[in-house]
Design a protein around this motif. Structure first.
Motif, PDB file in Angstrom:
ATOM      1  N   UNK A  35       1.150  -1.019   0.153  1.00 28.96           N
ATOM      2  CA  UNK A  35       0.000   0.100   0.119  1.00 28.96           C
ATOM      3  C   UNK A  35       1.056   1.039  -0.061  1.00 28.96           C
ATOM      4  N   UNK A  36       0.376   1.938  -0.648  1.00 29.99           N
ATOM      5  CA  UNK A  36       1.015   3.443  -0.857  1.00 29.99           C
ATOM      6  C   UNK A  36       0.770   4.785  -0.295  1.00 29.99           C
ATOM      7  N   UNK A  37       1.087   5.809  -0.078  1.00 38.33           N
ATOM      8  CA  UNK A  37       0.554   7.124   0.210  1.00 38.33           C
ATOM      9  C   UNK A  37       0.690   7.412  -0.853  1.00 38.33           C
ATOM     10  N   UNK A  38       0.267   8.442  -1.418  1.00 38.57           N
ATOM     11  CA  UNK A  38       0.062   9.417  -2.135  1.00 38.57           C
ATOM     12  C   UNK A  38       0.182  10.740  -2.123  1.00 38.57           C
ATOM     13  N   UNK A  39       1.578  11.985  -3.084  1.00 37.00           N
ATOM     14  CA  UNK A  39       1.868  13.034  -3.097  1.00 37.00           C
ATOM     15  C   UNK A  39       1.295  13.970  -3.988  1.00 37.00           C
ATOM     16  N   UNK A  44       0.150   5.894 -10.735  1.00 35.14           N
ATOM     17  CA  UNK A  44      -0.131   4.886 -10.787  1.00 35.14           C
ATOM     18  C   UNK A  44       1.461   4.171  -9.977  1.00 35.14           C
ATOM     19  N   UNK A  45       1.241   2.794  -9.308  1.00 34.30           N
ATOM     20  CA  UNK A  45       2.115   1.702  -8.707  1.00 34.30           C
ATOM     21  C   UNK A  45       2.872   0.714 -10.126  1.00 34.30           C
ATOM     22  N   UNK A 105       3.191  20.409  -3.357  1.00 29.08           N
ATOM     23  CA  UNK A 105       3.274  19.318  -2.074  1.00 29.08           C
ATOM     24  C   UNK A 105       5.040  19.088  -1.262  1.00 29.08           C
ATOM     25  N   UNK A 106       4.293  18.336  -0.340  1.00 28.06           N
ATOM     26  CA  UNK A 106       5.778  18.677   0.820  1.00 28.06           C
ATOM     27  C   UNK A 106       6.035  16.424   1.596  1.00 28.06           C
ATOM     28  N   UNK A 107       7.115  16.138   1.115  1.00 30.98           N
ATOM     29  CA  UNK A 107       7.520  15.136   1.974  1.00 30.98           C
ATOM     30  C   UNK A 107       7.119  14.739   3.314  1.00 30.98           C
ATOM     31  N   UNK A 108       6.375  13.652   4.212  1.00 31.70           N
ATOM     32  CA  UNK A 108       6.938  13.660   5.784  1.00 31.70           C
ATOM     33  C   UNK A 108       7.906  13.856   5.611  1.00 31.70           C
ATOM     34  N   UNK A 160       8.797  15.836  -9.798  1.00 26.42           N
ATOM     35  CA  UNK A 160       7.718  15.213  -9.478  1.00 26.42           C
ATOM     36  C   UNK A 160       6.485  15.831  -9.401  1.00 26.42           C
ATOM     37  N   UNK A 161       5.770  14.968 -10.474  1.00 23.91           N
ATOM     38  CA  UNK A 161       4.502  15.446  -9.800  1.00 23.91           C
ATOM     39  C   UNK A 161       3.738  14.764  -9.074  1.00 23.91           C
ATOM     40  N   UNK A 162       4.324  13.803  -9.163  1.00 19.73           N
ATOM     41  CA  UNK A 162       3.599  13.054  -8.368  1.00 19.73           C
ATOM     42  C   UNK A 162       3.958  11.394  -7.498  1.00 19.73           C
ATOM     43  N   UNK A 163       3.986  11.258  -5.836  1.00 14.37           N
ATOM     44  CA  UNK A 163       4.993   9.844  -5.210  1.00 14.37           C
ATOM     45  C   UNK A 163       3.807   9.099  -4.753  1.00 14.37           C
ATOM     46  N   UNK A 164       4.030   8.501  -4.946  1.00 15.47           N
ATOM     47  CA  UNK A 164       3.905   7.290  -4.188  1.00 15.47           C
ATOM     48  C   UNK A 164       5.092   6.251  -3.254  1.00 15.47           C
ATOM     49  N   UNK A 165       4.588   6.409  -1.887  1.00 10.36           N
ATOM     50  CA  UNK A 165       5.769   6.347  -0.334  1.00 10.36           C
ATOM     51  C   UNK A 165       4.870   5.291   0.155  1.00 10.36           C
ATOM     52  N   UNK A 166       5.950   3.811   0.592  1.00 11.57           N
ATOM     53  CA  UNK A 166       5.578   3.008   0.692  1.00 11.57           C
ATOM     54  C   UNK A 166       4.829   2.456   2.271  1.00 11.57           C
TER      55      UNK A 166
END
Length: 166
Positions: A35-39, A44-45, A105-108, A160-166
């Motif tokens: 599962x991914x968190x989307x930013x 898609x993954x 957007x920002x990352x944690x 990046x215009x989109x990021x998926x983080x596990x």
């Protein structure tokens, strides 16, 4: 005596059910997808390059070239103030600096070490000494480490215009 028999039967069935429940739970964990968190923009993954393939792409392009791509990597570092940039590993020595489209957007801040899939534009650029010192400051480096930065650096960059983080 009759009540004792019923009590034993109920307890026996309860323990059997608990044991079967644990087996079912373990099967679900094994079959679960990542599962991914989307930013940013929704991506898609599927259909991504790995970090080694991405390094080969970076080595093919020149300063000023742009390549639209999606790849998966591990976060080596993230901006400790806002999460406004991150560095992804390409191999043991090389990494790419990832910033986010339109500062949207920002990352944690605790994302270091996590796997991500990034989608966007890859390019090669020369980063100035001032920018390198700013990034080092954001990363929490000491004043002595920042003072050692005296030469510009050719960097592998990514917007990046989109990021998926596990």
């Amino acid at each position: 005596m009759k009540y004792n028999s019923y009590l034993i039967l109920v307890l026996f069935l309860f323990f059997i059910q608990c044991k079967e429940g644990k087996k079912a739970e373990q099967k679900n964990i094994e079959n679960a997808e990542i599962s991914y968190h989307s930013f940013g923009e929704k991506i898609s993954s599927e259909g991504f390059l790995n970090n080694k393939q991405m390094l080969a792409k970076f080595e093919e392009i020149k300063i000023g070239d742009t390549l639209h791509v999606k790849f998966k990597g591990t976060i080596n570092d993230v901006c400790s103030k806002k999460g406004c940039w991150m560095k992804l590993s390409l191999d043991n020595k090389k990494e790419t600096m990832v910033r986010f489209k339109d500062y949207g957007f920002f990352m944690p801040l605790d994302a270091k070490g996590k796997n991500v899939i990034v989608n966007g534009k890859a390019f090669v650029k020369q980063t100035s000494v001032v920018a390198l010192q700013h990034y080092a400051e954001d990363a929490g480096k000491s004043k002595e480490e920042i003072a050692k930065i005296t030469q510009p650096k050719i960097t592998y960059a990514f917007e990046a215009d989109g990021v998926l983080m596990e």
